[in-house]
Design an enzyme around this catalytic site. Structure first.
Site, PDB file in Angstrom:
ATOM      1  N   LYS A 145      53.831  38.832   3.024  1.00 36.73           N
ATOM      2  CA  LYS A 145      52.832  39.596   2.278  1.00 36.73           C
ATOM      3  C   LYS A 145      51.806  40.153   3.259  1.00 36.73           C
ATOM      4  O   LYS A 145      51.444  39.497   4.235  1.00 36.73           O
ATOM      5  CB  LYS A 145      52.165  38.677   1.255  1.00 36.73           C
ATOM      6  CG  LYS A 145      51.109  39.336   0.389  1.00 36.73           C
ATOM      7  CD  LYS A 145      50.562  38.305  -0.591  1.00 36.73           C
ATOM      8  CE  LYS A 145      49.499  38.907  -1.492  1.00 36.73           C
ATOM      9  NZ  LYS A 145      49.010  37.914  -2.482  1.00 36.73           N
ATOM     10  N   SER A 220      49.394  39.843  -6.796  1.00 37.19           N
ATOM     11  CA  SER A 220      49.173  40.753  -5.691  1.00 37.19           C
ATOM     12  C   SER A 220      50.303  40.748  -4.661  1.00 37.19           C
ATOM     13  O   SER A 220      50.292  41.563  -3.729  1.00 37.19           O
ATOM     14  CB  SER A 220      47.851  40.402  -4.992  1.00 37.19           C
ATOM     15  OG  SER A 220      47.861  39.086  -4.486  1.00 37.19           O
ATOM     16  N   ILE A 241      46.168  33.090  -6.106  1.00 40.31           N
ATOM     17  CA  ILE A 241      44.920  32.479  -6.565  1.00 40.31           C
ATOM     18  C   ILE A 241      44.732  32.654  -8.070  1.00 40.31           C
ATOM     19  O   ILE A 241      43.888  32.012  -8.675  1.00 40.31           O
ATOM     20  CB  ILE A 241      43.709  33.052  -5.797  1.00 40.31           C
ATOM     21  CG1 ILE A 241      42.474  32.160  -5.964  1.00 40.31           C
ATOM     22  CG2 ILE A 241      43.396  34.482  -6.253  1.00 40.31           C
ATOM     23  CD1 ILE A 241      41.301  32.542  -5.097  1.00 40.31           C
ATOM     24  N   SER A 244      49.390  35.321  -8.287  1.00 41.36           N
ATOM     25  CA  SER A 244      49.857  36.374  -7.376  1.00 41.36           C
ATOM     26  C   SER A 244      51.216  36.123  -6.757  1.00 41.36           C
ATOM     27  O   SER A 244      51.779  37.018  -6.128  1.00 41.36           O
ATOM     28  CB  SER A 244      48.824  36.601  -6.264  1.00 41.36           C
ATOM     29  OG  SER A 244      47.673  37.203  -6.791  1.00 41.36           O
TER      30      SER A 244
END
Length: 564
Positions: A145, A220, A241, A244
């Protein structure tokens, strides 16, 4: 992570705008990816939105490359260790497939394929000369990521001000995995500022799910989810968190593991941000449970507590894993139908029922539990997430006057908390953690074993992969983060317009979120979207949750190396 460089300038000394910087950066990426693409991807028929089959039928992969990229993580490692495949042939196969994936759904940000090939060639030389692997991950390609820090590569996290930012210190997690033989070759797309369930930013653009390109890849870690779903990576690292890891796993029909804090390392101290009471974690994403297991077993075997201050000394516990596989006592699964705020769409409810029936057929006990109060959980969480009033976001975007993307909630200075207010919210969250642990333990009075349930099965969200720009609600995914419990995502089925019609008749929403979720549901528009569910364990139950995933996969008729 603000940029450490000065704004770029034209030859005449005028400063570039955020649009110009973003356009230049994206063009550089696209040029590099195109150079490595094995050939032009065939044009898609008009209206085709399901592209997950394109790598298989494009004719751009050799037979060996297809075989490599369709193998599970442990199978790849076994063939690398035996010398049946070289590390170079394996990384070239995944590079080829990653470039095809990128053409289809736009998952890549930083690409460093040449560096990865040199690394693979070095590993091949070591194996040939010594007959020994460099480490347990010898030659395994892994994606990252974009938020993870790797030496010599930029980390933008989707913010123009960070273009050109190269961290001075590589994350120790990345270093240790490389020392164990992993081959990193790309980083993947994230939302601007990370706090969004939609993977979109002005630098790299929007990422889609390959099941339906009209729908989001999630956030995300959306780039990871989309790339892995298309077979462009056998194993990736995401962070989480507020869902994600699990939202992208859900939207892309794959597996993801969100560990409890203090178990798996994430960022090095030099690259970390201030700790909140709700802490971000790093975990694996893969097309198979096998991939998640390889990551967890290997990482814990590297004794992270000896080199990462955040990690407690807790090696892999085989007895916990076997407990999740039903080898210690009969298993009982609790099903939670909703979170009292948003009622799941019809295909998710069908997935819940299909899994419940499969577990019953396999001889396991199941029970329904009273839905939890999602409002009190998310009210506390949002107070923490917005405690600074968005000051850091305003500062980052203000460097080049970059606007906020539509999908990110605008910073609100009025939500800034004083130290006393912040402390009171922390106390509230601690009380919630105690409350829900007590609720879990109280299920012992409902089970046939007299013990608390082994897992809670709940939706991965109120919707399957959402239409672009409409993802807004993520309480389902954030529950485990708020409570610091281990949670994983498992694919179950996919949307079928014939099986998942929109019910007729009046709808009584539980909230405004619920009404909007109901309004936008259309089985035809969501066609082919994957349906995944969450498997929730308690704090530091990573091994047990992995074992439970195996138990569920077995109940669904899947083999040891099943690939989603």
């Amino acid at each position: 992570m603000p940029s450490t460089k000065s704004p770029e300038s034209f030859e005449n000394g005028t400063t570039k705008s955020w649009k110009q910087l973003a356009t230049q950066k994206r063009a550089q990426r696209d040029q590099y990816v195109s150079y490595w693409q094995p050939g032009p991807v065939p044009a898609l028929p008009p209206g085709k939105t399901y592209v997950r089959d394109i790598p298989r039928c494009s004719g751009l992969l050799t037979e060996e490359q297809f075989h490599i990229t369709e193998s599970s993580t442990s199978q790849i490692l076994e063939n690398l260790a035996s010398g049946y495949w070289t590390a170079e042939s394996v990384i070239r196969a995944f590079i080829a497939r990653a470039t095809i994936a990128h053409h289809l759904t736009n998952p890549l940000t930083e690409v460093f394929f040449d560096r990865a090939i040199e690394r693979a060639q070095d590993l091949d030389r070591v194996l040939k000369e010594t007959g020994k692997r460099v480490g347990p991950l010898h030659g395994l390609p892994m994606s990252l990521k974009d938020v993870m820090q790797i030496a010599g590569q930029e980390t933008t996290v989707g913010v123009v001000a960070n273009i050109g930012y190269i961290p001075a210190v590589e994350d120790r997690l990345v270093t240790k995995l490389q020392d164990a033989g992993a081959v990193f070759y790309c980083k993947t797309n994230v939302p601007q500022t990370l706090m969004s369930g939609e993977c979109n930013n002005f630098i790299f653009g929007r990422t889609s799910t390959p099941f339906n390109t009209l729908l989001s890849a999630g956030g995300s870690s959306g780039g990871e989810g989309s790339l892995i779903s298309l077979g462009g990576s056998p194993l990736g690292i995401g962070t989480d968190i507020a869902g994600s890891i699990r939202t992208p796993a859900n939207f892309n029909g794959i597996y993801g593991l969100c560990p409890s804090p203090d178990r798996f390392p994430s960022h090095s101290a030099e690259n970390s941000s201030g700790d909140l009471i709700i802490r971000g974690v790093a975990g694996p994403i893969a097309r198979s449970i096998d991939g998640l297991e390889v990551y967890a077993r290997t990482l814990l075997g590297l004794k992270p507590w000896e080199w990462d201050y955040t990690c407690i000394k807790m090696p892999w516990r085989e007895e916990e894993y076997q407990a999740g596989r039903g080898q210690k006592h009969p298993l009982c699964f609790a099903f939670m139908p909703h979170d009292s705020v948003v009622y799941p769409n019809p295909p998710i409810l069908r997935g819940m029922q299909e899994l419940k029936s499969a577990l019953l057929r396999a001889g396991h006990e199941v029970l329904d539990i009273v839905p939890w109060d999602g409002r009190e959980l998310m009210d506390a969480a949002w107070s923490i997430f917005s405690a600074t009033g968005g000051e850091e976001i305003v500062k980052m975007l203000g460097t080049f006057n970059e606007p906020l993307i539509q999908e990110v909630e605008a910073p609100n200075p009025a939500k800034r908390l004083s130290i006393l207010q912040f402390n009171n919210v922390i106390i509230k969250i601690k009380q919630l953690r105690q409350k829900y642990l007590d609720i879990w333990q109280a299920t012992a009075s409902q089970t046939g074993t007299g013990m608390p349930v082994d897992a809670i099965i709940l939706p991965s969200g109120g919707t399957v992969a959402s239409p672009h720009g409409t993802m807004e609600y993520f309480t389902y995914e954030a529950i485990s983060n708020i409570l610091e419990w281990t949670c994983a995502t498992i694919p179950v089925t996919k949307v079928d317009p014939l099986l998942d019609p929109k019910p007729q008749g009046p709808f009584e929403p539980m909230s405004d979120h619920d009404q909007r979720n109901w309004n936008k549901y259309s089985p035809e528009y969501y066609k082919d979207a994957p349906v995944c569910l969450q498997v929730l364990g308690r704090r530091h139950e990573e091994e047990k949750v992995l074992g439970l995933l195996r138990t569920i996969d077995n109940a669904l008729g899947r083999g040891e190396f099943y690939m989603a």
